[in-house]
Design a protein around this motif. Structure first.
Motif, PDB file in Angstrom:
ATOM      1  N   UNK A 187       0.809  -1.222   0.000  1.00  0.00           N
ATOM      2  CA  UNK A 187       0.000   0.000   0.000  1.00  0.00           C
ATOM      3  C   UNK A 187       0.843   1.273   0.000  1.00  0.00           C
ATOM      4  N   UNK A 188       1.870   1.307  -0.819  1.00  0.00           N
ATOM      5  CA  UNK A 188       2.716   2.508  -0.886  1.00  0.00           C
ATOM      6  C   UNK A 188       2.487   3.225  -2.217  1.00  0.00           C
ATOM      7  N   UNK A 189       2.518   4.553  -2.192  1.00  0.00           N
ATOM      8  CA  UNK A 189       2.230   5.357  -3.372  1.00  0.00           C
ATOM      9  C   UNK A 189       3.268   6.462  -3.539  1.00  0.00           C
ATOM     10  N   UNK A 190       3.564   6.819  -4.782  1.00  0.00           N
ATOM     11  CA  UNK A 190       4.428   7.973  -5.098  1.00  0.00           C
ATOM     12  C   UNK A 190       5.685   8.034  -4.234  1.00  0.00           C
ATOM     13  N   UNK A 191       6.377   6.936  -4.119  1.00  0.00           N
ATOM     14  CA  UNK A 191       7.550   6.941  -3.241  1.00  0.00           C
ATOM     15  C   UNK A 191       8.747   6.303  -3.924  1.00  0.00           C
ATOM     16  N   UNK A 192       9.925   6.766  -3.574  1.00  0.00           N
ATOM     17  CA  UNK A 192      11.165   6.187  -4.069  1.00  0.00           C
ATOM     18  C   UNK A 192      11.987   5.691  -2.890  1.00  0.00           C
ATOM     19  N   UNK A 193      12.665   4.574  -3.112  1.00  0.00           N
ATOM     20  CA  UNK A 193      13.505   4.018  -2.071  1.00  0.00           C
ATOM     21  C   UNK A 193      12.739   3.832  -0.760  1.00  0.00           C
ATOM     22  N   UNK A 194      11.716   3.022  -0.818  1.00  0.00           N
ATOM     23  CA  UNK A 194      11.025   2.626   0.416  1.00  0.00           C
ATOM     24  C   UNK A 194      11.157   1.113   0.534  1.00  0.00           C
ATOM     25  N   UNK A 195      11.543   0.660   1.694  1.00  0.00           N
ATOM     26  CA  UNK A 195      11.803  -0.760   1.919  1.00  0.00           C
ATOM     27  C   UNK A 195      11.105  -1.207   3.199  1.00  0.00           C
ATOM     28  N   UNK A 196      10.405  -2.335   3.089  1.00  0.00           N
ATOM     29  CA  UNK A 196       9.661  -2.855   4.250  1.00  0.00           C
ATOM     30  C   UNK A 196       8.751  -1.770   4.830  1.00  0.00           C
TER      31      UNK A 196
END
Ligand SMILES: [Zn+2]
Ligand SMILES: [Zn+2]
Length: 556
Positions: A150-159
């Motif tokens: 459920x992640x949106x419009x993001x860069x470099x997101x982990x866990x």
């Protein structure tokens, strides 16, 4: 130590004794360009900014692609690319010792199909609009991201779960407009925080909850702009800040920027590092001049790699259990002993000069191969033939000055302004072209919508926004570029009582990354007692910059 002159920018650079030990171990000649020029080149191997509509050259379906239609090679949808419907060996070429290797490799590369979006097959669900991602579900427009939901419009997101408009965040849930945050929950508009929750506009805080506009705080509650309040007073003042309105958020954004300027900054960012230099690094041992990395051991000049990387140099993008990578960009996920390669993934070992290969062992100069061994220019050989031919080819390349160099600029996977180079080292079109980097002029397609609304005309709070907004386009307050709101995004704003953003997603991304100091290190004194430090804050900058000791004395 050897002093050398960079073949690209003419700057002088050092090959240190530690560099030398690495190069010797890898069996490669000295690099001919400086660390920054080598980095710029690798940054052009990742496009996390743009996706284009085009046709899948295998199935004919309309797909989103990181490659624009003017690339010479065919582009397949991820499903088609990973399928058994085609075989990269059919493009195999003999080695021609009368010609340079890179020219032969470029011919091969221009024929072999590439993957429209770089994703690990079978690990993504309900996430069609993502790139450079794996092991994630229900995500939209995320890039350089793994293990997310459920992640949106993001860069470099982990866990992460429920991360919207975030950059470089790990192990966090319900975070919005956050950058460089770790283990946070219900955190909004914050930077460089760890283990913080239920807060807005925090900078460099650890273990804080129910705080607003605070800087350099540890384990605090009910603070606003570093001033301590009772719970009742905090709640009363919080109401007055009108956090559910766009004007309230913009006022607070400005006040926070001004307040941050009055507070000391730490010379670099990082936690749990041993014998390491760089910025935004954590859990590292013996890391030298690394940026935006996590979980490294014995690494040099690495950027944006994490989740376990060992004994690697000049390695940019990704990671995830990688050992002995040298001059690689956008490669990762169980990789051992890989050199001069791009966009390669999963169970790969003892390979050089690969583009878009997966599961290969002992391959050299190949494109698009899956689970092959002893191949050169996509042609299969016996073990003995491979070893002889490889040795001959390396000698041939050494004589031409090719061996030891990453792919030449003429073979960049992306144009300068599509790639992460633009984020690390922004250039104008003319500057980029002058330095020999490709550039692509941008043009937005006219949105097919029933209504276009200027961002300034949007309702102040999300409560006043009708469902109908999903059929509109909003024109950005900054550039006038149109953008849409998607259903999942609207639900997030409603649940967390956040106003609709006024900027195009790309401008939001640029605004976030502009909050970080440049990806360089300068020798400078600590602003308190003059101790010599290596900091991302140039000496001429106005910030009060503290060395570790002075910073810790300030915050504890
Ligand atoms: Zn240079
Ligand atoms: Zn100091």
């Amino acid at each position: 130590m050897t002093q050398k002159t960079c073949r690209q920018c003419s700057a002088s650079f050092e090959i240190t004794d530690d560099d030398r030990a690495f190069l010797k171990d890898f069996g490669v000649p000295d690099p001919t360009s400086c660390p920054e020029c080598r980095l710029r080149r690798r940054l052009l191997e990742r496009n996390s900014r743009k996706l284009y509509w085009r046709t899948c050259d295998l199935t004919g379906e309309r797909i989103l692609s990181q490659f624009h239609t003017d690339h010479p090679f065919p582009v397949f949808s991820p499903e088609a690319w990973w399928s058994d419907e085609w075989d990269a060996l059919q493009y195999g070429q003999d080695v021609d010792f009368s010609r340079p290797f890179f020219a032969q490799f470029a011919e091969l590369r221009n024929k072999v199909p590439h993957q429209a979006r770089f994703v690990i097959q079978g690990t993504m669900s309900n996430s069609d609009y993502v790139n450079n991602a794996g092991y994630s579900k229900n995500c939209y427009l995320i890039a350089e991201a793994d293990y997310d939901e459920d992640c949106l419009y993001s860069n470099r997101v982990y866990h992460c779960k429920d991360a919207v408009d975030c950059f470089n965040c790990h192990q966090s849930e319900i975070i919005y407009e956050c950058l460089d945050c770790i283990e946070c929950h219900s955190l909004f508009f914050s930077q460089d925080c760890q283990n913080c929750s239920n807060s807005f506009f925090l900078k460099s805080c650890i273990g804080c909850s129910s705080c607003i506009g605070c800087v350099n705080q540890r384990q605090k509650k009910y603070m606003i702009f570093n001033e301590q309040f009772t719970q009742e007073e905090y709640e009363r003042r919080k109401k007055g800040l009108r956090l559910a309105t766009s004007s309230g958020i913009e006022d607070l954004r400005k006040r926070t920027v001004e307040f941050i300027r009055t507070q000391p900054v730490r010379y670099v960012q990082g936690e749990h590092n041993e014998n390491s230099t760089g910025d935004h690094i954590s859990n590292t041992r013996n890391a030298y001049f690394c940026m935006d990395c996590k979980d490294l051991e014995d690494c040099r000049y690495c950027q944006r790699v994490s989740m376990g990387v060992k004994s690697s140099m000049d390695y940019t993008f990704w990671g995830d259990n990688v050992e002995r990578a040298y001059q690689c960009g956008a490669c990762g996920n169980n990789v051992y002993n890989l050199k001069f390669s791009t966009m390669c993934t999963t169970n790969l070992s003892d390979c050089e000069y690969l583009d878009s290969c997966t599961g290969c062992k002992n391959c050299f100069g190949c494109v698009g191969l899956k689970k092959k061994q002893y191949c050169i220019l996509n042609r299969e050989y016996s073990k003995k033939e491979y070893e002889d031919l490889r040795a001959r080819l390396i000698l041939h390349m050494k004589n031409a000055g090719e061996y030891g160099e990453f792919f030449p600029k003429s073979m960049c996977s992306f144009s300068y302004n599509e790639s992460i180079a633009m984020e690390y080292f922004p250039l104008t079109k003319n500057e980029a072209l002058k330095r020999g980097y490709p550039w692509r002029d941008e043009r937005d397609e006219k949105p097919d919508v029933k209504k276009v609304i200027a961002a300034a005309k949007l309702p102040e709070s999300i409560a006043e926004v009708p469902d109908d907004i999903l059929q509109w386009a909003v024109t950005s307050e900054g550039s006038g570029r149109p953008f849409r709101i998607v259903k999942q995004e609207l639900a997030f704003y409603r649940t967390h009582n956040l106003p609709i953003p006024h900027l195009h997603p790309e401008e939001r991304q640029d605004r976030r990354t502009a909050l970080r100091p440049p990806r360089r290190l300068w020798k400078r004194p600590c602003s308190a007692y003059g101790r010599k430090i290596e900091s991302t804050f140039q000496p001429s900058r106005p910030e009060i910059v503290y060395c570790e000791e002075c910073y810790l004395a300030e915050v504890y």
